[in-house]
Design a protein around this motif. Sequence first.
Motif, PDB file in Angstrom:
ATOM      1  N   SER A  18       0.858  -1.183   0.000  1.00 23.98           N
ATOM      2  CA  SER A  18       0.000   0.000   0.000  1.00 23.98           C
ATOM      3  C   SER A  18       0.891   1.228   0.000  1.00 23.98           C
ATOM      4  N   CYS A  19       0.392   2.285  -0.597  1.00 27.12           N
ATOM      5  CA  CYS A  19       1.179   3.509  -0.721  1.00 27.12           C
ATOM      6  C   CYS A  19       0.244   4.704  -0.674  1.00 27.12           C
ATOM      7  N   SER A  30       5.618  -0.406 -10.427  1.00 28.85           N
ATOM      8  CA  SER A  30       6.368  -1.413 -11.162  1.00 28.85           C
ATOM      9  C   SER A  30       7.045  -2.304 -10.135  1.00 28.85           C
ATOM     10  N   TYR A  31       7.551  -3.439 -10.594  1.00 27.82           N
ATOM     11  CA  TYR A  31       8.223  -4.335  -9.669  1.00 27.82           C
ATOM     12  C   TYR A  31       9.313  -5.110 -10.385  1.00 27.82           C
ATOM     13  N   PHE A  60       9.004  -3.469  -5.104  1.00 29.60           N
ATOM     14  CA  PHE A  60       7.973  -2.610  -5.684  1.00 29.60           C
ATOM     15  C   PHE A  60       8.516  -1.193  -5.762  1.00 29.60           C
ATOM     16  N   THR A  61       8.195  -0.486  -6.829  1.00 28.68           N
ATOM     17  CA  THR A  61       8.531   0.923  -6.980  1.00 28.68           C
ATOM     18  C   THR A  61       7.252   1.651  -7.378  1.00 28.68           C
ATOM     19  N   THR A  62       7.067   2.830  -6.813  1.00 23.56           N
ATOM     20  CA  THR A  62       5.900   3.634  -7.166  1.00 23.56           C
ATOM     21  C   THR A  62       6.340   5.056  -7.478  1.00 23.56           C
ATOM     22  N   GLU A  63       5.594   5.708  -8.343  1.00 26.19           N
ATOM     23  CA  GLU A  63       5.879   7.090  -8.706  1.00 26.19           C
ATOM     24  C   GLU A  63       4.601   7.905  -8.541  1.00 26.19           C
ATOM     25  N   ASN A  68       7.989  11.894  -7.982  1.00 24.51           N
ATOM     26  CA  ASN A  68       8.758  11.347  -6.869  1.00 24.51           C
ATOM     27  C   ASN A  68       8.668   9.837  -6.908  1.00 24.51           C
ATOM     28  N   ILE A  69       9.807   9.187  -6.728  1.00 26.59           N
ATOM     29  CA  ILE A  69       9.867   7.718  -6.804  1.00 26.59           C
ATOM     30  C   ILE A  69      10.215   7.152  -5.446  1.00 26.59           C
ATOM     31  N   ALA A  70       9.508   6.112  -5.039  1.00 29.09           N
ATOM     32  CA  ALA A  70       9.780   5.413  -3.784  1.00 29.09           C
ATOM     33  C   ALA A  70       9.877   3.925  -4.057  1.00 29.09           C
ATOM     34  N   THR A  71      10.821   3.262  -3.398  1.00 26.90           N
ATOM     35  CA  THR A  71      11.004   1.818  -3.524  1.00 26.90           C
ATOM     36  C   THR A  71      10.766   1.164  -2.196  1.00 26.90           C
TER      37      THR A  71
END
Length: 71
Positions: A18-19, A30-31, A60-63, A68-71
């Motif tokens: 979850s994000c 993406s993953y 998992f990576t989210t933008e 902003n990108i978070a892993t």
Amino acid sequence: MSRDYAPATTASTSFSVSCLDNGNACGSYSYTLDGGSSTAAQESSVTTASLSEGQHTLVFTTEDAVGNIAT
């Protein structure tokens, strides 16, 4: 942002994260699995093909909407 989590033992091939970004759901996901190529995910969950027994690494990576990108 990076998070390290203790290994989990599971026979499942479905995973979810979850994000939230300032209370809003994150944009794109993406993953990578076991260091493979990045794969776009439609949502924050992934179901993979069956995995061999042993340790695996799922990242998992989210933008968000402003890049902003978070892993």
